[in-house]
Structures are given as structure tokens and as C-alpha cells.
Design an enzyme around this catalytic site. Sequence first.
Site, PDB file in Angstrom:
ATOM      1  N   GLY A   1       0.836  -1.205   0.000  1.00 58.74           N
ATOM      2  CA  GLY A   1       0.000   0.000   0.000  1.00 58.74           C
ATOM      3  C   GLY A   1       0.860   1.240   0.000  1.00 58.74           C
ATOM      4  N   ALA A   2       1.789   1.297  -0.968  1.00 61.17           N
ATOM      5  CA  ALA A   2       2.914   2.236  -0.859  1.00 61.17           C
ATOM      6  C   ALA A   2       2.748   3.561  -1.580  1.00 61.17           C
ATOM      7  CB  ALA A   2       4.182   1.556  -1.382  1.00 61.17           C
TER       8      ALA A   2
ATOM      9  N   ASN B   1       1.053  -2.472   5.345  1.00 56.61           N
ATOM     10  CA  ASN B   1       0.239  -1.256   5.387  1.00 56.61           C
ATOM     11  C   ASN B   1      -1.033  -1.336   4.547  1.00 56.61           C
ATOM     12  OD1 ASN B   1      -0.225   1.714   5.792  1.00 56.61           O
ATOM     13  ND2 ASN B   1       0.205   1.761   3.594  1.00 56.61           N
TER      14      ASN B   1
ATOM     15  N   SER C   1      -4.580   0.445  13.915  1.00 54.98           N
ATOM     16  CA  SER C   1      -5.441   1.631  13.890  1.00 54.98           C
ATOM     17  C   SER C   1      -6.034   1.878  15.262  1.00 54.98           C
ATOM     18  CB  SER C   1      -6.580   1.419  12.881  1.00 54.98           C
ATOM     19  OG  SER C   1      -7.602   2.390  13.041  1.00 54.98           O
TER      20      SER C   1
ATOM     21  N   TYR D   1     -13.237  -3.482   9.764  1.00 54.94           N
ATOM     22  CA  TYR D   1     -11.936  -2.808   9.752  1.00 54.94           C
ATOM     23  C   TYR D   1     -11.255  -2.888  11.118  1.00 54.94           C
ATOM     24  CZ  TYR D   1      -8.539   0.983   9.005  1.00 54.94           C
ATOM     25  OH  TYR D   1      -7.398   1.724   8.900  1.00 54.94           O
TER      26      TYR D   1
ATOM     27  N   ALA E   1     -10.044  -6.396  11.931  1.00 62.17           N
ATOM     28  CA  ALA E   1      -8.856  -6.727  11.137  1.00 62.17           C
ATOM     29  C   ALA E   1      -7.623  -6.052  11.721  1.00 62.17           C
ATOM     30  CB  ALA E   1      -9.052  -6.307   9.683  1.00 62.17           C
ATOM     31  N   LYS E   2      -7.764  -4.796  12.125  1.00 65.12           N
ATOM     32  CA  LYS E   2      -6.633  -4.087  12.713  1.00 65.12           C
ATOM     33  C   LYS E   2      -6.273  -4.651  14.093  1.00 65.12           C
ATOM     34  CE  LYS E   2      -5.696  -1.087   9.476  1.00 65.12           C
ATOM     35  NZ  LYS E   2      -4.427  -1.228   8.701  1.00 65.12           N
TER      36      LYS E   2
ATOM     37  N   ILE F   1      -5.923  10.278  10.339  1.00 64.25           N
ATOM     38  CA  ILE F   1      -4.815  10.877   9.599  1.00 64.25           C
ATOM     39  C   ILE F   1      -5.339  11.432   8.274  1.00 64.25           C
ATOM     40  CG2 ILE F   1      -2.527  10.464   8.609  1.00 64.25           C
ATOM     41  CD1 ILE F   1      -2.673  10.047  11.656  1.00 64.25           C
TER      42      ILE F   1
END
Length: 239
Positions: free
Chosen positions: A9-10, A75, A127, A139, A142-143, A172
Amino acid sequence: MKRTYLITGATKGIGRATAERLAAAGHGVVGIARQGDDPDFPGTLVSADLGDRDQAEAVFSDLAGRFDFDGLVNNVGMIKPQALGEIDLDTFDAIHALHLHPAIQASQALLPGMKERGWGRIVNVSSLTIFGLPGRTAYGSAKAAMVNFTRTWALELARTGITVNAIAPGPIETELFRANNPEGSDREAAYLAMVPMDRLGEPREIAATLEFMLGEDSGYMTGQTICVDGGASVGRAAF
């Protein structure tokens, strides 16, 4: 010392800021993204759909054979908010698969080389939602699993010279955040109300912590999840 790092995810947000920071420090960077046609990427950029298990396995295997990686930033991810009563299991599974399968696949592909060299850094991007947030069943869980990966792998690798840590950012200012929380919206205001500093974080601020976690001076830290969240995990500011 120059190191070589792989980032999933760069090309956007935290991944891109981390790639730029590591490259500016003289390190080699290899990034993976669904769209790999960014000529300004500060390193080698590979296009791959990490949601495709077979494609991901092939890409990680190929890269592990071409580069001597010293570190990895897991990421890649996505958000599709769904409240209880509206959770679609296919969407739930897809979110879990994209966060968790590549993290396992990449870590396992790079692990033999790191073990052979007796040095390595794995950082999992978690997260603030691990503490609970409406609409984030998929989400957030998963985090939270990324935190479990971190603790488990840190124990398994503690005597190999490889550390495993996680970072848990608060809200963010990224493309992913803005896709779900437009500027000036009630959703943005709700996030800001959670943050004692009363502002969104910047990708470069997360990248700075990631650089430390990936570096020489973090060798005695493993199994930790560091919140970088403007104080949101601590509580509300007293005004």
C-alpha cells in the site's frame, strides 16, 4: 547503514510518506500498490492486487528472490463502514483478507532472508479503531488481528534478531480517510472531537515513528503497539 525495505500500500497516505522518508535517509525502498504506474515513486514500485491471494504470493516470492530485505511495513488495507444489522459477510471477509493475508504472506516470504542475516524489522499498521468505533466491525477487528500478529510473531522471533511491532494511528489526513470523511463534514467533526489535540495527524508524523521502528535504534523494542493519535487513546482533553 543502508537498509532495504518493502512497503505494501505504498503509493498513498502513510505508505507513500514512509517510502519518501526512508528513501531520503538513503535506504532502498520497494513498494507494492494496485496501481504501479507512479514515475515519482522514490524507489522500485510493483503493481499487484494483494487482494488476489495467488497474485500476492507470486509477487512476494519474486521480490524476496530479487532483494535482500531488511524490513517490512504491512500497510495495505481498505475501509467500508457497515453498522451492525447491515454487515455484509462478503465485504467483511474481503476486508479481513486484504489486511491479513498479505501481512502473513509478505512476512513469511521475507522471513528466511531476515533469519539468515540475523536482523529484521516487521511493522504492522494497525489503527485506533481497535478500541472500538461505530461502523468499523470489519476494519477494527482486522486491525486488532494485526496487533495479535505483532505480539505472537514477536515472541516467536525474539531470539532471531527480528523485531515485530505495530503502529496504531488515529485519524490521519489521507486519501482513504477523506473518501469516508469529507472536509467540513459531520463525520470529520466527530473524529476531531475524539482527539485532544483537535486536529488530524499528517502522514509524515506516522512515517517518522515507522522510521524509528524500522531502524537500528529500536532493537530492544518488540511486540509493542504504539498509538500515534493526538492523545485520542488516552481520553478527552480538559477544557
